[in-house]
Motif scaffolding. Structure first.
Motif, PDB file in Angstrom:
ATOM      1  N   SER A  31     -27.032   6.146 -69.709  1.00  0.00           N
ATOM      2  CA  SER A  31     -26.248   5.654 -68.751  1.00  0.00           C
ATOM      3  C   SER A  31     -26.049   6.903 -67.885  1.00  0.00           C
ATOM      4  O   SER A  31     -25.427   6.776 -66.804  1.00  0.00           O
ATOM      5  CB  SER A  31     -25.016   5.189 -69.412  1.00  0.00           C
ATOM      6  OG  SER A  31     -25.251   3.859 -70.133  1.00  0.00           O
ATOM      7  N   ASP A  32     -26.289   8.065 -68.523  1.00  0.00           N
ATOM      8  CA  ASP A  32     -25.831   9.403 -67.655  1.00  0.00           C
ATOM      9  C   ASP A  32     -26.945   9.712 -66.626  1.00  0.00           C
ATOM     10  O   ASP A  32     -26.379  10.417 -65.927  1.00  0.00           O
ATOM     11  CB  ASP A  32     -25.658  10.353 -68.638  1.00  0.00           C
ATOM     12  CG  ASP A  32     -24.567  10.193 -69.596  1.00  0.00           C
ATOM     13  OD1 ASP A  32     -23.480   9.393 -69.221  1.00  0.00           O
ATOM     14  OD2 ASP A  32     -24.303  10.973 -70.636  1.00  0.00           O
ATOM     15  N   TRP A  33     -28.136   9.260 -66.805  1.00  0.00           N
ATOM     16  CA  TRP A  33     -29.152   9.728 -65.949  1.00  0.00           C
ATOM     17  C   TRP A  33     -29.888   8.529 -65.287  1.00  0.00           C
ATOM     18  O   TRP A  33     -30.879   8.964 -64.509  1.00  0.00           O
ATOM     19  CB  TRP A  33     -30.045  10.539 -66.739  1.00  0.00           C
ATOM     20  CG  TRP A  33     -30.690   9.930 -68.050  1.00  0.00           C
ATOM     21  CD1 TRP A  33     -30.101  10.123 -69.175  1.00  0.00           C
ATOM     22  CD2 TRP A  33     -32.013   9.719 -68.199  1.00  0.00           C
ATOM     23  NE1 TRP A  33     -30.869   9.906 -70.221  1.00  0.00           N
ATOM     24  CE2 TRP A  33     -32.173   9.253 -69.633  1.00  0.00           C
ATOM     25  CE3 TRP A  33     -33.047   9.086 -67.432  1.00  0.00           C
ATOM     26  CZ2 TRP A  33     -33.385   8.705 -70.130  1.00  0.00           C
ATOM     27  CZ3 TRP A  33     -34.042   8.581 -68.068  1.00  0.00           C
ATOM     28  CH2 TRP A  33     -34.395   8.520 -69.314  1.00  0.00           C
ATOM     29  N   ILE A  34     -29.693   7.231 -65.597  1.00  0.00           N
ATOM     30  CA  ILE A  34     -30.363   6.269 -64.824  1.00  0.00           C
ATOM     31  C   ILE A  34     -29.327   5.807 -64.000  1.00  0.00           C
ATOM     32  O   ILE A  34     -28.312   5.244 -64.229  1.00  0.00           O
ATOM     33  CB  ILE A  34     -31.006   5.092 -65.888  1.00  0.00           C
ATOM     34  CG1 ILE A  34     -31.929   5.852 -66.686  1.00  0.00           C
ATOM     35  CG2 ILE A  34     -31.685   4.214 -65.143  1.00  0.00           C
ATOM     36  CD1 ILE A  34     -32.435   4.691 -67.827  1.00  0.00           C
ATOM     37  N   PRO A  35     -29.543   5.656 -62.790  1.00  0.00           N
ATOM     38  CA  PRO A  35     -28.476   5.409 -61.516  1.00  0.00           C
ATOM     39  C   PRO A  35     -28.227   3.903 -61.702  1.00  0.00           C
ATOM     40  O   PRO A  35     -29.076   3.160 -61.841  1.00  0.00           O
ATOM     41  CB  PRO A  35     -29.439   5.699 -60.085  1.00  0.00           C
ATOM     42  CG  PRO A  35     -30.439   6.803 -60.643  1.00  0.00           C
ATOM     43  CD  PRO A  35     -30.871   6.438 -61.983  1.00  0.00           C
ATOM     44  N   LEU A  36     -26.876   3.877 -61.463  1.00  0.00           N
ATOM     45  CA  LEU A  36     -26.110   2.468 -61.608  1.00  0.00           C
ATOM     46  C   LEU A  36     -26.407   1.717 -62.755  1.00  0.00           C
ATOM     47  O   LEU A  36     -26.426   0.290 -62.717  1.00  0.00           O
ATOM     48  CB  LEU A  36     -26.798   1.841 -60.278  1.00  0.00           C
ATOM     49  CG  LEU A  36     -26.976   2.636 -58.962  1.00  0.00           C
ATOM     50  CD1 LEU A  36     -27.552   1.837 -57.898  1.00  0.00           C
ATOM     51  CD2 LEU A  36     -25.352   2.679 -58.263  1.00  0.00           C
ATOM     52  N   THR A  37     -26.628   2.119 -63.678  1.00  0.00           N
ATOM     53  CA  THR A  37     -27.184   1.389 -65.055  1.00  0.00           C
ATOM     54  C   THR A  37     -26.265   1.838 -66.068  1.00  0.00           C
ATOM     55  O   THR A  37     -25.860   3.018 -66.540  1.00  0.00           O
ATOM     56  CB  THR A  37     -28.485   1.693 -65.337  1.00  0.00           C
ATOM     57  OG1 THR A  37     -29.337   1.553 -64.476  1.00  0.00           O
ATOM     58  CG2 THR A  37     -29.041   1.001 -66.402  1.00  0.00           C
ATOM     59  N   THR A  88     -28.172  -2.940 -64.635  1.00  0.00           N
ATOM     60  CA  THR A  88     -28.024  -2.050 -63.451  1.00  0.00           C
ATOM     61  C   THR A  88     -27.352  -3.041 -62.389  1.00  0.00           C
ATOM     62  O   THR A  88     -27.787  -4.177 -62.014  1.00  0.00           O
ATOM     63  CB  THR A  88     -29.696  -1.711 -62.845  1.00  0.00           C
ATOM     64  OG1 THR A  88     -30.269  -1.296 -63.860  1.00  0.00           O
ATOM     65  CG2 THR A  88     -29.454  -0.835 -61.521  1.00  0.00           C
ATOM     66  N   SER A 112     -37.760   5.927 -58.256  1.00  0.00           N
ATOM     67  CA  SER A 112     -36.657   6.060 -58.786  1.00  0.00           C
ATOM     68  C   SER A 112     -36.756   6.352 -60.172  1.00  0.00           C
ATOM     69  O   SER A 112     -35.766   7.141 -60.681  1.00  0.00           O
ATOM     70  CB  SER A 112     -36.003   4.448 -58.773  1.00  0.00           C
ATOM     71  OG  SER A 112     -34.862   4.266 -59.463  1.00  0.00           O
ATOM     72  N   ALA A 170     -34.812   9.794 -61.934  1.00  0.00           N
ATOM     73  CA  ALA A 170     -34.091   9.794 -63.244  1.00  0.00           C
ATOM     74  C   ALA A 170     -34.433  10.462 -64.065  1.00  0.00           C
ATOM     75  O   ALA A 170     -33.689  11.183 -64.835  1.00  0.00           O
ATOM     76  CB  ALA A 170     -34.033   8.238 -63.774  1.00  0.00           C
ATOM     77  N   ARG A 172     -33.307  14.014 -63.606  1.00  0.00           N
ATOM     78  CA  ARG A 172     -31.924  14.070 -63.781  1.00  0.00           C
ATOM     79  C   ARG A 172     -31.979  14.417 -65.265  1.00  0.00           C
ATOM     80  O   ARG A 172     -31.176  15.311 -65.768  1.00  0.00           O
ATOM     81  CB  ARG A 172     -31.356  12.906 -63.214  1.00  0.00           C
ATOM     82  CG  ARG A 172     -29.938  13.263 -63.503  1.00  0.00           C
ATOM     83  CD  ARG A 172     -28.891  12.019 -63.032  1.00  0.00           C
ATOM     84  NE  ARG A 172     -27.607  12.298 -63.038  1.00  0.00           N
ATOM     85  CZ  ARG A 172     -26.711  11.581 -62.864  1.00  0.00           C
ATOM     86  NH1 ARG A 172     -26.751  10.280 -62.242  1.00  0.00           N
ATOM     87  NH2 ARG A 172     -25.431  11.785 -63.073  1.00  0.00           N
TER      88      ARG A 172
END
Length: 172
Positions: A47-53, A72, A149, A153, A156
């Motif tokens: 959750s910290d590195w996959i956007p909006l998820t 997401t 995307s 991720a 990140r």
């Protein structure tokens, strides 16, 4: 791949078979494979590195046989991805089968140790394309965005591992 089937019928289930929607993303992380693998399999930490998820383990301990859910969301639109962890070969590989209503197909996360305590991470997915012929036509348009995307991720993810923020202390 071998392991439990989310439907209980063995992995002859169509979800476990590679689909036509295939993509791969790769990153090099300046950290040892053991630490990188621990961070990848810290499901909630994704959750910290996959956007909006938001990711959570809904069944099991996160290891083989566990059911993991990733949601997401962008505004009111949400995509729910359920995956069964079907293989864990720490610190090298974890295999999953996406077994939700929309996202289906196998995936694998691989960690390859490199010289100087670096690790190559490869994330590979083979999704079944929803929508029949329309899905197959749309895939070439959607694929570049999906790959970009996921690559962002993973970059990140690498920064968080290299800075010591992942894996989280509870998973070390």
């Amino acid at each position: 791949m071998t392991g439990p089937d989310p439907a209980g019928g063995g992995l002859a289930d169509e979800a476990a078979q590679p689909g036509a929607g295939e993509f791969t993303a790769t990153v090099i992380v300046n950290a040892p494979a053991e630490r990188v693998f621990a961070a990848l399999t810290d499901w909630e930490g994704q959750s910290d590195w996959i956007p909006l998820t938001r990711v959570r383990v809904v069944e099991g301990d996160g290891g083989e046989g566990s059911l993991v859910e990733a949601v997401t969301a962008l505004g009111p639109a949400a995509l729910r991805d359920e995956m069964r962890v079907v293989r864990v070969d720490a610190p090298y590989e974890v295999g999953v089968v996406h077994c939700g209503k929309l996202l289906r197909g196998p995936g694998v996360l691989r960690c390859t140790p490199l010289a100087d305590d670096r690790t190559q991470v490869v994330w590979h997915e083979w999704f079944h394309l929803p929508g029949g012929a329309a899905g197959r036509v749309a895939w070439p348009l959607l694929w570049p965005g999906s790959k970009a995307s996921l690559t962002l991720a993973l970059k990140r993810f690498a920064r968080l591992v290299e800075s010591g923020r992942l894996p989280r202390p509870s998973t070390r």
